[in-house]
Design a protein around this motif. Structure first.
Motif, PDB file in Angstrom:
ATOM      1  N   LEU A  80       0.822  -1.207   0.000  1.00 20.36           N
ATOM      2  CA  LEU A  80       0.000   0.000   0.000  1.00 20.36           C
ATOM      3  C   LEU A  80       0.858   1.260   0.000  1.00 20.36           C
ATOM      4  N   ILE A  81       1.847   1.296   0.863  1.00 23.48           N
ATOM      5  CA  ILE A  81       2.730   2.467   0.945  1.00 23.48           C
ATOM      6  C   ILE A  81       3.559   2.592  -0.322  1.00 23.48           C
ATOM      7  N   THR A  82       4.065   1.480  -0.833  1.00 27.57           N
ATOM      8  CA  THR A  82       4.865   1.526  -2.065  1.00 27.57           C
ATOM      9  C   THR A  82       4.044   2.111  -3.210  1.00 27.57           C
ATOM     10  N   GLY A  83       2.795   1.704  -3.326  1.00 28.49           N
ATOM     11  CA  GLY A  83       1.939   2.232  -4.382  1.00 28.49           C
ATOM     12  C   GLY A  83       1.608   3.701  -4.202  1.00 28.49           C
ATOM     13  N   ASN A  84       1.443   4.114  -2.976  1.00 28.73           N
ATOM     14  CA  ASN A  84       1.050   5.508  -2.717  1.00 28.73           C
ATOM     15  C   ASN A  84       2.214   6.484  -2.722  1.00 28.73           C
TER      16      ASN A  84
END
Length: 150
Positions: A80-84
């Motif tokens: 999630l963090i990598t995508g955001n």
């Protein structure tokens, strides 16, 4: 080693990351116990300022560890963090040097047996492609086609 990590935090210009630096440093020095709390702290933070290059240098090893963890929650948070992250940086070129580290981890998450982990990893790839452009991920499409065929 701890002094070197402490020194890194002095060049971070993002106030949100700077306030999280004790938690992030714990995750770097004791990843088994502190990766999940660091990822939870990142997810719970409302970013008002862009993430700078020194902040990425602190965050990416934690994301790398999170994506490789056995626990589904930790993998989900890492994906999630990598995508955001593309929405939180001023210059996407700051993130490109970290792609060789994170893309294989995201690819593994995309093949994870847990559907929720796969779903978030797929969304992360979509966000990265939108934020960085398809040119930044030249091997992604052939890899996906190969996986679909196998």
């Amino acid at each position: 080693a701890q002094e070197a990590l402490d020194e890194i935090t002095t060049v971070i210009r993002n106030p949100e990351i700077s306030s999280l630096s004790p938690s992030l440093l714990k995750a770097l020095t004791d990843p088994a116990d502190y990766t999940l709390p660091a990822l939870e702290a990142l997810i719970g933070t409302e970013f008002l300022h862009a993430i700078d290059a020194p902040s990425l240098a602190l965050i990416v090893p934690i994301l790398h560890r999170g994506l490789r963890d056995r626990a589904a929650t930790t993998k989900r948070y890492g994906a999630l963090i990598t995508g955001n992250i593309c929405t939180m940086i001023n210059d996407p070129r700051d993130f490109i040097p970290y792609l060789p580290t994170l893309i294989p981890d995201l690819q593994s998450s995309l093949l994870d047996p847990i559907p929720d982990v796969r779903s978030i990893a797929a969304k992360a790839f979509g966000s990265l492609t939108r934020g960085l452009g398809e040119d930044a991920l030249p091997d992604l499409r052939p890899w996906l086609i190969d996986r679909l065929r196998s």
